[in-house]
Write a protein that holds these residues in place. Structure first.
Motif, short mmCIF file in Angstrom:
data_model
loop_
_atom_site.label_atom_id
_atom_site.label_comp_id
_atom_site.label_asym_id
_atom_site.label_seq_id
_atom_site.Cartn_x
_atom_site.Cartn_y
_atom_site.Cartn_z
N GLN A 176 64.13 64.93 29.92
CA GLN A 176 65.38 64.46 29.33
C GLN A 176 65.37 62.94 29.38
O GLN A 176 65.21 62.35 30.44
N ASN A 226 67.32 59.44 28.87
CA ASN A 226 68.65 58.86 28.89
C ASN A 226 68.59 57.38 28.55
O ASN A 226 67.62 56.68 28.89
N SER A 239 65.74 65.42 24.38
CA SER A 239 65.23 66.40 25.34
C SER A 239 64.04 67.11 24.70
O SER A 239 64.09 67.48 23.51
N LEU A 244 65.46 55.86 30.70
CA LEU A 244 65.06 56.55 31.92
C LEU A 244 64.71 57.99 31.56
O LEU A 244 65.55 58.73 31.03
N ARG A 256 63.80 61.74 32.72
CA ARG A 256 63.98 62.64 33.86
C ARG A 256 63.08 63.87 33.65
O ARG A 256 63.23 64.60 32.68
N LEU A 286 61.77 67.48 34.91
CA LEU A 286 62.12 68.63 35.74
C LEU A 286 60.93 69.58 35.79
O LEU A 286 60.51 70.14 34.77
N VAL A 315 62.02 66.87 40.84
CA VAL A 315 62.44 66.00 39.74
C VAL A 315 61.80 64.63 39.95
O VAL A 315 61.76 64.10 41.07
N SER A 316 61.32 64.04 38.87
CA SER A 316 60.77 62.69 38.90
C SER A 316 61.40 61.86 37.78
O SER A 316 61.83 62.42 36.75
N PHE A 317 61.45 60.55 37.99
CA PHE A 317 62.05 59.66 37.02
C PHE A 317 61.05 58.55 36.67
O PHE A 317 60.33 58.06 37.55
N LYS A 368 60.87 54.94 34.13
CA LYS A 368 61.52 54.04 33.18
C LYS A 368 60.51 53.56 32.15
O LYS A 368 59.33 53.38 32.44
#
Length: 511
Positions: free
Chosen positions: A461, A463, A472, A493, A495, A497, A503-505, A507
């Protein structure tokens, strides 16, 4: 009647042009007190500062005292408040005679005096310098007054040519012969010898910049060193080692992409948002690896770089060391080590080596230091410090240097690759990041790499910087190209899953 009138006009024009030339030739001054002036030697590529700190009236004349600097004494020590390279002082007489008075060590020694007649007319001569041990002298002669241009400024300039002569006035062979001093009407001396080295290492310096207003090349300061613009990139490699024979090491590589400036209160910090991709290995054998790829805030604090606020060759006492440490800096246009950025002003701090004093700051001497203690280099717009150091005793090599940079349309060196450095280690020690988005910044599409230790598919996802979900999708391959051209330019950002619930993020920037 007409011919008589024309003749009178010719006489008037001749007298007017003669008197104008005569007056203009007299309105010159060797010393300017309105700014700091910077001079460049094309042979050594060193830059010196000339700055008048105080002025005193002496009889009918004036005395000028320049910026103090570290100088050796005649008893094997150094002092922090020695005379400027332009002299202990400069005296000006009402008749336009300037005398630059230089003492080799201290005022108790025989003075070297260099004389410039600022009101000299074309063809006029005088003794510029008299040798102490032999009855020879250097004759100065005004050979030309003409319009000249230097670092974008045009001004009337007086050319003073030099020639060594013996007691009989005959020419003597010498490297000084044919050298020229240039005196600008509005900017003072724009070419002159380094007076304090005149008899030891003859070098002539040309004016390359001034302050008030800032023109040309001026001092390398905190604000200039850490002046980054959005889009700038710095790729750095580094290595630190212990000062003994152990196998401890800390080394790695960093890619920094500057996104935007961060406003800070006051003038003592400079902050930036930076996309940083890095790896490092640290410790004894076996070493541990660290990987990083994210956006960070990078803040530079003025007080962490106190010696950047001083002029080149100006001394600085570091009182927070025990004992206090005397240091200065050297400034130039091209470093002689492996970091060669021609044309970019640099500053090397602790240029005189470590000077410590155990006698109440009366006799500063070189300290003996074990291990690597290299000088630090800073470059305008490229940050620092950078250094190279080889310690013969511990057989350790330390460095921090620029591998590649990009500033605007200017690039230099060989760039590092983020994906490569994130996979830099031995197989048994790899601690791979779960995700890699490349290239970053993204132009139209991005390559998303998922660690093969994770189960597919992975939901992503995306953002916006304001936290609104804008896209998404599912990643069904460990290496998948994703079209992101529908996203407006900005910071996002992502995301991720995973099937195991983690969960990892990450940028990224969409250009």
């Amino acid at each position: 009647m007409n011919s008589v009138f024309r003749y009178s006009v010719y006489i008037f024009l001749f007298l007017f042009s003669y008197n104008t030339g005569k007056v203009s030739s007299q309105n010159y001054s060797c010393i300017k007190t309105d700014a700091s002036y910077y001079f460049y030697d094309s042979t050594s590529q060193a830059i010196l500062a000339g700055r008048i700190d105080s002025v005193a009236v002496a009889g009918n004349g004036t005395q000028y005292f320049g910026m103090r600097q570290i100088r050796p004494t005649d008893y094997g020590c150094f002092i922090p408040d020695g005379a400027s390279w332009m002299g202990e002082y400069v005296s000006e007489s009402p008749n336009g005679i300037f005398k630059f008075v230089v003492y080799p060590f201290s005022p108790g020694d025989s003075a070297d005096v260099f004389t410039i007649n600022s009101k000299g007319l074309p063809g006029e001569t005088w003794h510029f310098y008299n040798y102490h041990t032999i009855n020879h002298y250097v004759e100065a002669k005004v050979t030309q007054i003409s319009l000249a241009t230097f670092f974008g400024i045009s001004d009337s300039v007086k050319t003073i040519s030099l020639q060594r002569k013996n007691a009989s006035g005959q020419n003597v062979s010498d490297p000084i012969n044919g050298q020229k001093i240039l005196l600008s009407k509005n900017y003072g001396l724009i070419r002159l010898p380094k007076f304090d080295d005149f008899n030891y290492n003859l070098a002539f310096y040309d004016l390359c910049g001034k302050t008030n207003p800032v023109t040309g090349i001026t001092n390398v300061t905190f604000d200039r060193v850490f002046d980054f613009q959005p889009g700038d990139e710095i790729h750095i490699k580094f290595r630190y080692a212990s000062y003994n024979y152990s196998s401890y090491v800390y080394e790695g590589a960093i890619i920094q992409r500057f996104i935007e400036k961060i406003p800070h209160a006051g003038i003592d910090t400079l902050g930036y948002k930076v996309i940083e991709c890095s790896y490092s290995k640290q410790g004894y054998t076996p070493v541990s690896y660290t990987y990083f790829n994210d956006t960070v805030d990078k803040v530079f604090v003025r007080n962490d770089y106190p010696d950047l606020e001083f002029e080149p060759n100006e001394s600085f006492i570091l009182n927070n060391s025990a004992p206090p440490q005397l240091t200065s800096n050297i400034m130039g246009l091209q470093e002689v080590d492996s970091m060669q950025f021609s044309g970019i002003p640099w500053k090397m701090t602790e240029a005189n080596g470590i000077l410590w004093d155990f006698q109440n700051q009366q006799c500063w001497q070189h300290a003996t230091v074990d291990g690597c203690f290299p000088p630090n280099y800073y470059y305008n717009g490229l940050g620092g410090p950078y250094f190279h150091c080889w310690d013969l005793f511990s057989m350790n090599f330390e460095y921090r240097f620029i591998k590649y940079y990009k500033k605007g349309n200017l690039t230099w060196g060989t760039p590092l690759d983020c994906q490569t450095i994130l996979h830099t280690s031995t197989p048994e020690d790899k601690k791979l990041s779960k995700i890699l988005i490349s290239p970053n910044p993204v132009v139209n599409s991005a390559n998303i790499t998922i660690s093969e230790t994770m189960q597919l598919p992975v939901n992503v996802q995306i953002n916006s910087s304001s936290g609104i979900a804008v896209l998404s999708l599912d990643i069904k391959n460990y290496n998948q190209v994703v079209d992101l051209s529908i996203l407006p330019a900005g910071i996002y950002l992502a995301r991720f899953l995973f099937k195991d619930g983690s969960v990892s993020f990450e940028k990224f920037i969409r250009q």
